[in-house]
Enzyme design. Sequence first.
Site, PDB file in Angstrom:
ATOM      1  CD1 TRP A   1      -2.700   1.534   0.662  1.00 32.83           C
ATOM      2  CD2 TRP A   1      -2.167   1.636   2.546  1.00 32.83           C
ATOM      3  NE1 TRP A   1      -3.435   2.555   1.089  1.00 32.83           N
ATOM      4  CE2 TRP A   1      -3.146   2.832   2.346  1.00 32.83           C
ATOM      5  CE3 TRP A   1      -1.592   1.847   3.946  1.00 32.83           C
ATOM      6  CZ2 TRP A   1      -3.546   3.697   3.279  1.00 32.83           C
ATOM      7  CZ3 TRP A   1      -2.175   2.606   5.088  1.00 32.83           C
ATOM      8  CH2 TRP A   1      -3.340   3.610   4.632  1.00 32.83           C
TER       9      TRP A   1
ATOM     10  CG  ASP B   1      -2.306  -2.784   7.559  1.00 34.17           C
ATOM     11  OD1 ASP B   1      -3.594  -2.798   7.829  1.00 34.17           O
ATOM     12  OD2 ASP B   1      -1.920  -2.007   6.570  1.00 34.17           O
TER      13      ASP B   1
ATOM     14  CE  LYS C   1     -10.693  -0.472   2.294  1.00 29.30           C
ATOM     15  NZ  LYS C   1      -9.877   0.583   2.665  1.00 29.30           N
TER      16      LYS C   1
END
Length: 466
Positions: free
Chosen positions: A195, A276, A312
């Site tokens: 990311w 993560d 999310k």
Amino acid sequence: MNAGNVHGVCPSPGRRLNTLIRHLGGDSSSASNFAYFKASPPMASQNPSDLIAPSPAAGSYGGSVFAAVVQAPEDPILGVTVAYNKDPSPVKVNLGVGAYRTEEGKPLVLNVVRKAEQMLVNDPSRVKEYLPITGLADFNKLSAKLIFGADSPAIQENRIATVQCLSGTGSLRVGAEFLARHYHERTIYIPLPTWGNHPKVFTLAGLSVKTYRYYDPATRGLDFQGLVEDLGAAPSGAIVLLHACAHNPTGVDPTPDQWEKIRQLMRSKGLLPFFDSAYQGFASGSLDSDALSVRVFVADGGECLTAQSYAKNMGLYGERVGALSIVCRHADVAARVESQLKLVIRPMYSNPPIHGASIVATILKDREMYNEWTIELKGMADRIISMRHRLFDALQARGTPGDWSHIIKQIGMFTFTGLNNEQVAFMRNEYHIYMTSDGRISMAGLSSKTVPHLADAIHAAVTRVN
């Protein structure tokens, strides 16, 4: 006019500093009172008058004192949406930002989230007081249980320090700053690619960032051999960032057997895992399956860090709800770690917001609402999986050159298409399809109506642009 400002003349900088010191409870000759000022970058003189100088007026430069500030580039991910919004085309499609969309292309607020929110609004006992520095206690306990498992020995033995943070990004930043202050190794290895915000977060927190091989462009899958070689060559004690599931941007995850080999390697070298976890339940539709990687590391009794986000899997993008958990070997260590996390958080944002965390806690602690959430969560995951199959089938039907099986092998919100910069630009200019320049597309932004348009664009890009 007061006595300290006769004839409208401002007090000298030295007098202002002395006044400040007296207010702080000391005298101007006390060395300890100058500790804060002496911690500043070295200056030619430590005279108090030199330490505080009057700010120049804007007129001194004939304009703004910030006139020399240069225009910053757009964020490479969020900039996609900026360009998309400026495009007047009726057929434009935004596949850049990682946010779930319905079949109609609309943002989704989960029914269970609306229900929890309404319960909170209707509760007259709720107030808007500050939360503790560590956040909402119920939220922290329930978040640890969600990622580590209700039967986790680490939870039962009170070996986990969990603090509420500002979604996944804030959790990563707090964890990184804690490590920069209290861990003996200040190098973190991140997968290549990863990311885009990861290197920025860790660098600004004070860590040195290096990479390890992860993605193999030739197979559009995991470069497991390269990963093992690079982590094997990392110095003992180095920190390693691991995507818990649904690797961003590639959608490529290790198998359970590969995760076990990674665990063995990292433990043998004393490497510190920093997970993560941004997509738990959102990748496969199973909260437990998507937490497997984290749980195998915690099960061996070793230490690790985990950053969680509810953006999310609960659709709470704008609420900025997340948690950082640090698993320790002993309960007394976890207590001390939590005390130091407070010292990281307090000057950063003081304490986290209450609303989003309350929504999460309301859902997680109620069995009926929890079950409703898992059903809605699986519905989102299943729709993304169905979009993968639709796109793959559409490319097959068009006879698009190349092997596109990676689209259905990859998992989670994103697909790493393998398209190059020129092909991405071609699709944007000719078909009004927006994605990041590395060819990553958000499967959550697709619908049955837009899949054919995307397939046409990919086919044209592959056959007409090298």
